[in-house]
Design a protein around this motif. Structure first.
Motif, PDB file in Angstrom:
ATOM      1  N   ASP A  24      21.580  40.989  53.601  1.00 26.45           N
ATOM      2  CA  ASP A  24      20.247  41.497  53.953  1.00 26.45           C
ATOM      3  C   ASP A  24      19.461  41.969  52.723  1.00 26.45           C
ATOM      4  N   ARG A  25      20.002  41.639  51.539  1.00 31.32           N
ATOM      5  CA  ARG A  25      19.331  41.883  50.258  1.00 31.32           C
ATOM      6  C   ARG A  25      19.233  43.361  49.885  1.00 31.32           C
ATOM      7  N   HIS A  26      20.074  44.207  50.508  1.00 31.53           N
ATOM      8  CA  HIS A  26      20.180  45.590  50.042  1.00 31.53           C
ATOM      9  C   HIS A  26      20.802  45.571  48.638  1.00 31.53           C
ATOM     10  N   TYR A  27      21.768  44.663  48.454  1.00 31.56           N
ATOM     11  CA  TYR A  27      22.333  44.415  47.123  1.00 31.56           C
ATOM     12  C   TYR A  27      21.785  43.077  46.644  1.00 31.56           C
ATOM     13  N   GLU A  28      20.828  43.113  45.731  1.00 37.78           N
ATOM     14  CA  GLU A  28      20.202  41.901  45.223  1.00 37.78           C
ATOM     15  C   GLU A  28      21.126  41.185  44.234  1.00 37.78           C
ATOM     16  N   GLY A  29      20.853  39.888  43.991  1.00 44.00           N
ATOM     17  CA  GLY A  29      21.586  39.151  42.971  1.00 44.00           C
ATOM     18  C   GLY A  29      21.438  39.836  41.627  1.00 44.00           C
ATOM     19  N   GLY A  30      22.555  39.970  40.895  1.00 42.51           N
ATOM     20  CA  GLY A  30      22.529  40.639  39.604  1.00 42.51           C
ATOM     21  C   GLY A  30      22.923  42.106  39.666  1.00 42.51           C
ATOM     22  N   THR A  31      23.022  42.676  40.879  1.00 42.15           N
ATOM     23  CA  THR A  31      23.418  44.078  41.034  1.00 42.15           C
ATOM     24  C   THR A  31      24.893  44.249  40.688  1.00 42.15           C
TER      25      THR A  31
END
Length: 216
Positions: A24-31
């Motif tokens: 759900d994009r709470h953790y974006e790519g690169g995090t």
């Protein structure tokens, strides 16, 4: 005497927490996620965190860095290309096989379409993305080929992740997606296999362009 609700194992709770956060994009790519942060967030020790992260690395959602933590992998151009190619092959075959569509299939697709409209109207983009995938998966499952259905289900998480990202980046496109679902359903209802195949091809191709960042 009330019985306490049995919680899932600690590693499963961490796995679900991180996976949902990625999808759900709470953790974006690169995090970068650390074991300590995740242990605190879920309320467990670090041992089940490591177990959960290993499972997520196998699924291609994160990459582990010893003593540092885990990085959420961005969606790559190759992953998009692979998902789109597989979707195109499976869905065009499935929609052709679905004609003539049964009353059960038509009713189920109409229910999913109505649900997605309600979710989009309420601004629940994550739920709308899930229902979007269910719409397509229902057509695939209708063909009765268990191997194809399993293959399609394996794409589910990757598609969800891309779908949510697209809906957030292009909220105006949700209406277009709903219209195309309506058209696919109408073609199935009319028994027009070639029109249904053409619509699915256009729908998936549109998804591909948005996923690659090529706004159309």
């Amino acid at each position: 005497m009330s019985l306490a609700v049995k919680q899932p194992p600690a590693a499963d709770r961490v796995y679900s927490h991180v996976k949902q956060g990625v999808l759900d994009r709470h953790y974006e790519g690169g995090t970068l996620l650390t074991e300590g942060e995740l242990a605190d967030a879920v309320g467990v020790s670090r041992t089940p965190v490591r177990e959960a992260l290993l499972r997520l690395e196998v699924e291609g959602l994160i990459k582990l860095y010893p003593k540092k933590g885990a990085m959420v992998l961005p969606v790559s151009a190759q992953e998009i290309a692979d998902v789109v190619e597989t979707r195109m092959l499976v869905e065009e075959h499935a929609v052709r096989k679905a004609v003539p569509a049964s009353a059960v299939l038509v009713t189920r697709l109409q229910e999913l379409l109505d649900r997605q409209k309600a979710e989009a109207a309420a601004g629940d983009l994550a739920a709308a993305a899930v229902t979007d995938r269910c719409f397509h998966a229902t057509i695939v499952r209708d063909g009765g080929n268990e191997i194809l259905s399993r293959l399609y289900d394996q794409l589910r998480d990757r598609q969800l992740r891309m779908g949510v990202a697209i809906m957030h980046a292009h909220p105006d496109r949700i209406a277009k997606s709903l219209t195309e679902h309506e058209e696919i359903l109408d073609a199935l209802r009319a028994g027009d296999a070639e029109r249904a195949v053409g619509l699915v091809h256009r729908h998936v191709d549109w998804f591909a362009h948005l996923a690659r960042g090529e706004v159309r």
